[in-house]
Design a protein around this motif. Sequence first.
Motif, PDB file in Angstrom:
ATOM      1  N   ILE A 139      87.158  -9.514 -22.543  1.00  0.00           N
ATOM      2  CA  ILE A 139      86.740  -8.192 -22.217  1.00  0.00           C
ATOM      3  C   ILE A 139      87.890  -7.051 -22.505  1.00  0.00           C
ATOM      4  CG2 ILE A 139      86.025  -9.240 -20.455  1.00  0.00           C
ATOM      5  CD1 ILE A 139      87.668  -8.557 -18.458  1.00  0.00           C
ATOM      6  N   SER A 140      87.909  -5.881 -22.905  1.00  0.00           N
ATOM      7  CA  SER A 140      88.598  -5.174 -23.256  1.00  0.00           C
ATOM      8  C   SER A 140      89.224  -5.220 -22.344  1.00  0.00           C
ATOM      9  CB  SER A 140      88.008  -3.991 -23.687  1.00  0.00           C
ATOM     10  OG  SER A 140      86.843  -3.198 -22.409  1.00  0.00           O
ATOM     11  N   ARG A 141      90.638  -3.782 -22.890  1.00  0.00           N
ATOM     12  CA  ARG A 141      91.443  -3.949 -21.375  1.00  0.00           C
ATOM     13  C   ARG A 141      90.992  -2.624 -21.165  1.00  0.00           C
ATOM     14  NH1 ARG A 141      96.942  -2.486 -25.190  1.00  0.00           N
ATOM     15  NH2 ARG A 141      97.815  -1.922 -22.927  1.00  0.00           N
ATOM     16  N   GLY A 142      90.066  -1.762 -21.663  1.00  0.00           N
ATOM     17  CA  GLY A 142      89.645  -0.900 -20.089  1.00  0.00           C
ATOM     18  C   GLY A 142      88.874  -1.479 -19.132  1.00  0.00           C
ATOM     19  N   ALA A 143      87.795  -2.968 -19.858  1.00  0.00           N
ATOM     20  CA  ALA A 143      87.392  -3.736 -18.794  1.00  0.00           C
ATOM     21  C   ALA A 143      88.453  -3.770 -17.881  1.00  0.00           C
ATOM     22  CB  ALA A 143      86.528  -4.538 -19.153  1.00  0.00           C
ATOM     23  N   VAL A 144      89.409  -4.270 -18.106  1.00  0.00           N
ATOM     24  CA  VAL A 144      90.373  -5.319 -17.271  1.00  0.00           C
ATOM     25  C   VAL A 144      91.399  -3.770 -16.491  1.00  0.00           C
ATOM     26  CG1 VAL A 144      92.857  -5.590 -16.905  1.00  0.00           C
ATOM     27  CG2 VAL A 144      91.583  -6.640 -19.136  1.00  0.00           C
ATOM     28  N   LYS A 145      91.262  -2.897 -16.735  1.00  0.00           N
ATOM     29  CA  LYS A 145      91.784  -1.340 -16.121  1.00  0.00           C
ATOM     30  C   LYS A 145      90.890  -1.899 -14.705  1.00  0.00           C
ATOM     31  CE  LYS A 145      94.792   0.922 -19.985  1.00  0.00           C
ATOM     32  NZ  LYS A 145      94.649   1.560 -20.450  1.00  0.00           N
ATOM     33  N   SER A 146      89.191  -0.988 -15.444  1.00  0.00           N
ATOM     34  CA  SER A 146      88.387  -0.896 -14.666  1.00  0.00           C
ATOM     35  C   SER A 146      88.230  -1.960 -13.269  1.00  0.00           C
ATOM     36  CB  SER A 146      87.248  -0.475 -15.058  1.00  0.00           C
ATOM     37  OG  SER A 146      86.786  -1.223 -15.665  1.00  0.00           O
ATOM     38  N   ASN A 147      88.064  -3.012 -13.271  1.00  0.00           N
ATOM     39  CA  ASN A 147      87.804  -4.428 -12.874  1.00  0.00           C
ATOM     40  C   ASN A 147      88.983  -4.268 -12.143  1.00  0.00           C
ATOM     41  OD1 ASN A 147      84.959  -5.790 -13.171  1.00  0.00           O
ATOM     42  ND2 ASN A 147      86.430  -5.546 -15.299  1.00  0.00           N
ATOM     43  N   ALA A 148      90.270  -3.967 -12.718  1.00  0.00           N
ATOM     44  CA  ALA A 148      91.681  -4.232 -11.317  1.00  0.00           C
ATOM     45  C   ALA A 148      91.652  -3.064 -10.131  1.00  0.00           C
ATOM     46  CB  ALA A 148      92.675  -3.542 -11.887  1.00  0.00           C
ATOM     47  N   ARG A 150      89.297  -1.523  -9.414  1.00  0.00           N
ATOM     48  CA  ARG A 150      87.994  -1.496  -8.621  1.00  0.00           C
ATOM     49  C   ARG A 150      88.286  -2.342  -7.508  1.00  0.00           C
ATOM     50  NH1 ARG A 150      83.392  -0.944 -13.477  1.00  0.00           N
ATOM     51  NH2 ARG A 150      83.535   1.263 -13.259  1.00  0.00           N
ATOM     52  N   GLY A 151      88.808  -3.829  -7.761  1.00  0.00           N
ATOM     53  CA  GLY A 151      89.137  -4.332  -6.921  1.00  0.00           C
ATOM     54  C   GLY A 151      90.154  -4.081  -5.801  1.00  0.00           C
ATOM     55  N   MET A 152      91.147  -3.407  -6.730  1.00  0.00           N
ATOM     56  CA  MET A 152      92.294  -3.112  -5.494  1.00  0.00           C
ATOM     57  C   MET A 152      92.148  -1.831  -4.439  1.00  0.00           C
ATOM     58  SD  MET A 152      94.834  -4.437  -6.045  1.00  0.00           S
ATOM     59  CE  MET A 152      96.280  -3.088  -5.329  1.00  0.00           C
ATOM     60  N   ASP A 153      90.833  -1.290  -5.036  1.00  0.00           N
ATOM     61  CA  ASP A 153      90.487  -0.208  -4.174  1.00  0.00           C
ATOM     62  C   ASP A 153      89.615  -0.697  -2.963  1.00  0.00           C
ATOM     63  OD1 ASP A 153      91.214   2.097  -5.398  1.00  0.00           O
ATOM     64  OD2 ASP A 153      89.329   2.767  -6.199  1.00  0.00           O
ATOM     65  N   LYS A 154      88.551  -1.833  -3.244  1.00  0.00           N
ATOM     66  CA  LYS A 154      87.621  -2.848  -2.657  1.00  0.00           C
ATOM     67  C   LYS A 154      88.688  -3.797  -1.273  1.00  0.00           C
ATOM     68  CE  LYS A 154      84.000  -6.014  -1.795  1.00  0.00           C
ATOM     69  NZ  LYS A 154      82.421  -6.000  -2.956  1.00  0.00           N
ATOM     70  N   LEU A 155      89.806  -4.400  -1.380  1.00  0.00           N
ATOM     71  CA  LEU A 155      90.700  -4.925  -1.218  1.00  0.00           C
ATOM     72  C   LEU A 155      91.652  -4.099  -0.040  1.00  0.00           C
ATOM     73  CD1 LEU A 155      92.120  -7.079  -3.736  1.00  0.00           C
ATOM     74  CD2 LEU A 155      91.295  -7.721  -1.880  1.00  0.00           C
ATOM     75  N   GLU A 156      91.837  -2.706  -0.521  1.00  0.00           N
ATOM     76  CA  GLU A 156      92.435  -1.979   0.081  1.00  0.00           C
ATOM     77  C   GLU A 156      90.700  -1.784   1.910  1.00  0.00           C
ATOM     78  OE1 GLU A 156      93.359   3.055   0.487  1.00  0.00           O
ATOM     79  OE2 GLU A 156      94.457   1.547  -1.735  1.00  0.00           O
TER      80      GLU A 156
END
Length: 163
Positions: A139-148, A150-156
């Motif tokens: 995947i793109s680096r941008g996709a890595v950033k956005s998934n990270a 969103r994932g951190m927000d959801k974990l929080e």
Amino acid sequence: MTEIDFTGLYSAHRLPLVRLVVLLVDDIGTAEDVVQEAFTALHQNRHRLRDPDAALAYLRATAVNNARSVLRKRQTARRHLRLARVENAAPADSELLLAAAHQQVLAAVRQLPPRQREVLALRYWANLSEAEIAQALSISRGAVKSNASRGMDKLETILGDAR
């Protein structure tokens, strides 16, 4: 062409790869099989690898892809066999692997969508850079950033609700 040091690669990276994959498949035995298959694929395709220094990246990408395949096969089996299984049930040996505080975080990680779970596992468990994660997941680096993000927000949110 430089040869790949399979013995050194296996000794140094097998266990970290198993730890990474167990976060994705929730089963140590399956994780060990997935990693072994990745090493086997590397050995079988060693002549196609142009740069021996890329062997570890190849192993990571293969292990993540194999883990995805395992998860797809599980889903298909559950769908066709209509297995009655509690999805959030912890593996029998989870208490041996993690302290109670870590189990809460792992349970929250299991609630994330697969791509967010993969990105966060590669980032925070395997300590990979954005570029390495992008390469491992194709995947793109941008996709890595956005998934990270969103994932951190959801974990929080999940962990905040649990307190």
